[in-house]
Design an enzyme around this catalytic site. Sequence first.
Site, PDB file in Angstrom:
ATOM      1  N   ASP A  72       0.810  -1.219  -0.102  1.00 27.44           N
ATOM      2  CA  ASP A  72       0.134  -0.077   0.101  1.00 27.44           C
ATOM      3  C   ASP A  72       0.985   1.200  -0.188  1.00 27.44           C
ATOM      4  O   ASP A  72       2.154   0.989   0.312  1.00 27.44           O
ATOM      5  CB  ASP A  72      -0.838   0.000   1.186  1.00 27.44           C
ATOM      6  CG  ASP A  72      -1.676   1.265   1.460  1.00 27.44           C
ATOM      7  OD1 ASP A  72      -2.325   1.687   0.533  1.00 27.44           O
ATOM      8  OD2 ASP A  72      -1.507   1.855   2.761  1.00 27.44           O
ATOM      9  N   ASP A  94      -1.844  -0.646   5.965  1.00 29.73           N
ATOM     10  CA  ASP A  94      -2.293  -0.057   7.155  1.00 29.73           C
ATOM     11  C   ASP A  94      -3.734   0.237   7.586  1.00 29.73           C
ATOM     12  O   ASP A  94      -3.865   0.587   8.525  1.00 29.73           O
ATOM     13  CB  ASP A  94      -1.484   1.401   7.374  1.00 29.73           C
ATOM     14  CG  ASP A  94      -2.271   2.375   6.401  1.00 29.73           C
ATOM     15  OD1 ASP A  94      -2.566   1.942   5.191  1.00 29.73           O
ATOM     16  OD2 ASP A  94      -2.573   3.463   6.644  1.00 29.73           O
TER      17      ASP A  94
END
Length: 261
Positions: free
Chosen positions: A12, A200
């Site tokens: 990410d 996250d």
Amino acid sequence: MVKECFLLVFSDLDGTLIDHETYTWDDAQEALARLRDMDAGLVLASSKTASEVVAIRTALAQEAWPAIVENGAGLLPPFAADAPASSEYERIRLVLSDMPADLRQHFRGFGDLGTAELCQITGLDTVAAQRAQQRSFSEPGLWFGSKDAKIRFLATLREQGISAQQGGRFLTLSFGRNKADQMRDIIGTYQPRYTVALGDAPNDIAMLEHADFGIIVTNPHGPPLPRLIREDQGRVTRTQVAGPVGWNRALLDLIDRLDLN
Ligand SMILES: [Mg+2]
């Protein structure tokens, strides 16, 4: 010809490889250099658009690898300057405009915001915000209504085949493919010996669970992710430090632990 690959890292961007405040990945340079030395692949997996990711992928010298864009709703092929043409974005906007006003009014999508407004919300500069608005597959936005209205909003979308994923900041609407769906296809193509995923936010969980090794990068700006089953087996770990500092440390530790050099 498919590139050969021993280690494939799926990461990410926002709040993971890219710092939440500074929008840079300077603190991850050591691990990035290690990956390059090992000839490992780095597949960027982001809610960003193809036109945003293409610049980041070039800056990271990872053009040879595909990138997962718009939260997994689309794919940026290797060396391509843009994602393949798609009408999915227009179809999502049509469903939104046909929705009853009492539900529709609580959702402010990127297509509803002026560029200046988007700059204000995200901290992006004008050029970056324009890139974020060049969408092909999905519509991120902010929800301002009650929990109850959100349930009805999501149910109405579902009837039209549209699902929603909650990211660190935005609720993103798409026709259902997520980061892990794209990840599975990419693993099928490149057949790496090991896979690692870093993320996250809730929209990263499927990817973290699917990789051989998942690394949850702590994000103090959002609620912590729920405990994942594979954390008990040490297959999913959490960083102590947020953003690229945590990304760097965790990846270097994992490479050492697996003796991948
Ligand atoms: Mg993120």
